[in-house]
Design an enzyme around this catalytic site. Structure first.
Site, short mmCIF file in Angstrom:
data_model
loop_
_atom_site.label_atom_id
_atom_site.label_comp_id
_atom_site.label_asym_id
_atom_site.label_seq_id
_atom_site.Cartn_x
_atom_site.Cartn_y
_atom_site.Cartn_z
CE LYS A 145 -37.60 69.20 14.87
NZ LYS A 145 -37.60 70.38 13.69
N GLY A 147 -31.60 73.86 -5.27
CA GLY A 147 -31.81 75.14 -6.21
C GLY A 147 -32.70 75.80 -7.68
CG HIS A 174 -45.69 70.31 -1.24
ND1 HIS A 174 -45.38 69.56 -0.97
CD2 HIS A 174 -47.42 69.60 -1.29
CE1 HIS A 174 -44.87 68.54 -0.02
NE2 HIS A 174 -46.32 68.68 -1.09
CG MET A 178 -34.41 68.58 1.47
SD MET A 178 -35.90 67.50 1.41
CE MET A 178 -36.43 66.29 1.45
NE ARG A 179 -32.66 70.42 10.01
CZ ARG A 179 -31.63 69.11 11.61
NH1 ARG A 179 -31.02 68.66 11.26
NH2 ARG A 179 -32.08 69.36 12.42
C1 GRF Z 1 -39.26 71.51 -5.28
O1 GRF Z 1 -39.69 70.37 -6.24
C2 GRF Z 1 -40.41 72.35 -4.22
O2 GRF Z 1 -41.67 72.02 -4.57
C3 GRF Z 1 -40.06 71.39 -3.19
O3 GRF Z 1 -38.57 71.09 -3.28
C4 GRF Z 1 -38.56 71.05 -4.06
C5 GRF Z 1 -37.20 72.16 -4.45
O4 GRF Z 1 -36.22 71.87 -5.14
N1 GRF Z 1 -40.56 71.83 -1.78
P1 GRF Z 1 -35.21 73.69 -6.32
O5 GRF Z 1 -34.00 72.89 -4.61
O6 GRF Z 1 -36.09 74.39 -5.87
O7 GRF Z 1 -34.96 72.94 -7.60
#
Ligand code: GRF
Length: 206
Positions: A69, A16, A113, A94-95
């Protein structure tokens, strides 16, 4: 609260830190939006605790309690439509979102990303960059479509890769830039500063 306030939702699964950067930006009044809800796919995500600390509504929607899903995504859709939401930010979610979710909120979902897309999509983007030997990587904020890390690119920041970099040091340097880039992209979308034409996102000239 003004009736026309721009309403944001965040989908999270983990640490987060990007969520925190968005919250900080709102609290510093740099970002004039309301973070209406944070939804997590994991119960103990630190991101949920952070949001709670700031008085933001949080919901854990447990994937284990849905048969598939599609049913899970439908629960997400129903929750978000209750509000309703102007923009959905994936912040370490993560999904992979299904077709129905993406169609329902078409043009209203963004992701961050940790690479300069289209290089190194998917997991472990920073490790991929180090192993490939690129001299620059970075971060990308993009609209979400049906492909993985594939939608039109909104903003990018390049980050140098040094000779002695490993995954950890590069990730740290990229993450610092993510925390600036994500709130900046949200602000620009809120202020309607972009045109989207196919894959190309351009700055509007006023
Ligand atoms: C980040 O590196 C983002 O680019 C990727 O997942 C990670 C999430 O990190 N999609 P956080 O939970 O915001 O610290």
């Amino acid at each position: 609260m003004p009736l026309n306030i721009f309403k944001l939702a965040a989908l999270v699964s983990g640490r987060g830190s990007n969520l925190q950067a968005i919250i900080d930006s709102i609290e510093r009044k740099e970002l004039n939006v309301r973070l209406s809800i944070v939804i997590s796919s994991t119960k103990d995500a630190p991101a949920l605790k952070q949001a709670e600390k700031h008085g933001i509504e949080t919901v854990f929607i447990d994937p284990a309690t849905y048969p598939n899903k599609k049913a899970y995504d439908k629960a997400l859709i129903d929750k978000l439509e209750e509000i309703p939401i102007d923009l959905i930010c994936l912040a370490g979610y993560m999904r992979i979102l299904g077709k129905e979710f993406i169609q329902t909120f078409s043009g209203k979902i963004i992701n961050i990303h940790p690479s300069l897309l289209p290089a190194f999509p998917g997991l472990n983007a920073q490790k991929q960059a180090v192993e490939y030997g690129v001299k620059f990587s970075g971060c990308t904020v993009h609209f979400v479509d049906a492909g993985v890390d594939n939608g039109p690119i909104i903003l990018q920041t390049a980050v140098p890769v040094y000779d002695n970099d490993g995954e950890e040091s590069l990730s740290k340097r990229i993450l610092e830039q993510e925390h600036h880039l994500y709130p900046k992209a949200i602000k620009m979308i809120k202020e309607n500063k972009f045109n989207v034409n196919g894959r190309t996102v351009t700055h509007k000239k006023f």
